[in-house]
Scaffold this active site. Sequence first.
Site, PDB file in Angstrom:
ATOM      1  N   ASP A 208       5.163  46.464 -34.687  1.00 55.89           N
ATOM      2  CA  ASP A 208       4.329  46.208 -33.511  1.00 55.89           C
ATOM      3  C   ASP A 208       2.911  45.929 -34.013  1.00 55.89           C
ATOM      4  OD1 ASP A 208       4.067  46.584 -30.399  1.00 55.89           O
ATOM      5  OD2 ASP A 208       2.333  47.598 -31.324  1.00 55.89           O
TER       6      ASP A 208
ATOM      7  N   ASN B  22      -6.222  39.614 -27.772  1.00 57.99           N
ATOM      8  CA  ASN B  22      -6.092  38.647 -26.680  1.00 57.99           C
ATOM      9  C   ASN B  22      -7.328  38.690 -25.772  1.00 57.99           C
ATOM     10  OD1 ASN B  22      -3.711  37.295 -27.216  1.00 57.99           O
ATOM     11  ND2 ASN B  22      -2.434  38.823 -26.172  1.00 57.99           N
TER      12      ASN B  22
ATOM     13  N   ASP C  36      -1.839  33.892 -30.048  1.00 59.04           N
ATOM     14  CA  ASP C  36      -0.634  33.133 -30.448  1.00 59.04           C
ATOM     15  C   ASP C  36      -0.663  32.816 -31.937  1.00 59.04           C
ATOM     16  OD1 ASP C  36       0.257  33.223 -27.864  1.00 59.04           O
ATOM     17  OD2 ASP C  36      -0.288  31.134 -27.379  1.00 59.04           O
TER      18      ASP C  36
ATOM     19  N   GLU D 281       4.276  41.458 -28.608  1.00 59.40           N
ATOM     20  CA  GLU D 281       3.818  41.568 -29.996  1.00 59.40           C
ATOM     21  C   GLU D 281       4.793  42.343 -30.869  1.00 59.40           C
ATOM     22  OE1 GLU D 281       1.686  44.920 -27.716  1.00 59.40           O
ATOM     23  OE2 GLU D 281       2.581  42.971 -27.339  1.00 59.40           O
TER      24      GLU D 281
END
Length: 710
Positions: free
Chosen positions: A577, A585, A594, A620
Amino acid sequence: MEEKKELSNHLDIMSKRKNCFCQDWNKAALLEVIINSFSKGIVVLNSEGKLVFYNKAAEEILGCPLEERLGGDLHSFFIKDEKLLLKVKEEFQVFAVTGRGWKFQGPRKLKLKVNGIEKEIYLILKATKFQGEWIALGIFSDVSNQKELEREILTFEKESQLLIEAAADGIFLLDKEGTIVDTNFRTVEFFGVDTKEELIGKTPYDISPEFQPNGRPSKELALEKITNAFSGKFERFEWMHKRLDDNAILFCEIALSRVDLPQGSYVLAILRDITERKTLEEELKKKNKLIFELSETAPVGIIRFSAKEEIEYMNPKAKEILSYIGCGAFEGDCVKSLLKKYNLLTLIQESSKHGKSHLKDFAINIDNEKKWIQVIVDPIEPRKNSAVRMILRDITSEKMVELAKEAEQRKSKILLESLPHPAWLITKERKIIAQNRAAEIMGTREGDYCWKSLLNSKYISPEARKTMEETENILSGIKCDFCLADKALLSQQPKEMEIDIEGKTYDVFWIPVDKNLFLHYLIDVTKYKQLQDKLIELSMRDPLTGLYNRRFFVKKFEEERERSKRFSKTFSIIMLDIDDFKKINDTCGHNVGDEVLIHIANTIMKRIRKTDIAARWGGEEFVILLPETGLRYAIFVAEDLRVSIEKIKIPEVKKITASFGVAEYREGDNLYKLIDRADEQLYKEKKNGKNQVCYEKPRGDTCILEKLQN
């Protein structure tokens, strides 16, 4: 010298029958050693009195090289009287037929001058049958010393007996009462006894059935033949004997002739075993009878012509066929006239003259109805001027079927042209009889074999290809390894298969038209197959990272779990993770987020094996399946990935890290149990700090990672 060779062959045969110790020797050399060791001079004269064989002793006794006289007259050497010499030649003419002549009884005294020394020589001539011809065996003895005469005669008899024993035919010596007084080994073997003594004292009719095949009693007929032989008449006839051990019937060819020996007159009987020949003759008679019966009931017409074109045989079916093509009577001239009308007489003449076969079909109209007749003309024997056999077949029904097939094939060809893809009409034997224009781009030709023309013989068996390369012969039944034509024809149901050939993919169809003909249809689906493969690939991948998606990962997990159960192999998974991904973000924007996901996905793909499966689990989170991998190596891989992710540089992001949870498969685990265990480890450690590899600690070992790092 031919007689010498034949005599050697008989010695060879006899040695094998007796299991002789010399059976592996050179029999010709052995025979020559034996004959040349005789103290007597030995010569053999043919039925004309010509010298055909001699030994060394004969040259020494006569004092001249006999090599020069081979094939010539020997009597002129020691008979100087022209009248007597002429008489001898005349008597040899009688001898050639009867085996008698020129006083064969007892020795003849000759006086010769050899190297200036007068010699008295005795000549003994013994008549015998050899290879169907009378020959005279001559023994020369130098009896200048009269005291040695008796010993010489005795030696001669022993040596003559040796030659008699070597004969391939059985030999009897009968007295005036018809009693057997002597015999050779071949006769003992012939009658199935162990010794001569079991035959001596018996009569020929004692060892014969009661009656001969002509119905006469064996005793009566035997005594008649023996009496005639004693009177000087040569007798040759067939006789039925029986073996003494099992009473099996034996057929013989018997030759009887009188012989006058010093101890008296006897009948010499020579027996030749013709049992096998008679058996074959009987079988031949039965076969000829069967052939005749089959010919009489045959569904085809059969006519036999002599070499002079005369009709020797005609069966009922031939008469039937000839009657409805225009012959009312069946005399030779009528038949010939009819054959000439249809140009068949020429075929008979050609077949007889040159020994070749001919085949011809012709059509006739009978009551406004067309009929077809097939004629086969071939010689009875493979030679010139042979008798000829003609076979007549009414092939009207076959011809009608053939014409109907041709019409169907024409229709089928029209249909072929309407098909947009390559299509062929192919026989059961794999020959192309029709194709459409679309098939021409494949390079095929009508009349070729489909496996040869379409695929250049690449897909036939190696054995068939090797045989054709070595012999240039095409074997029957050759087909491509994947061909389903036979199954389609047998079931009369279409067969379909997808085939990859030469880098292209085709849908191939075998569609039966009738029991011996099928439609072969080819559709190039390469583009569609590539598109399908691409769509399948896309359905398995995460569009952003290019890793496998969750659905595909679940499928591969189930496959690995089944493999683990079957082969008792373990496997592990790694959950990772991205730390603080929401912050990235929110701070840097989703495009940068991304980019982080893509860099991490690329890092994973560079590190794992080809057999490992990496997937984007969601957001993620990523998951990695490690087949045949225990916990230790899985922790090592996770740690290696953790370090590699730390090294990723993206300008907008200060630092990128990830947390890892590792779990090894346990019996009874499903995917979600295993994922939960890995996930539990991951988030347990996240509470204690990020950028770590977390795993379940096995008993007795609480520091695996430290060991791996050290």
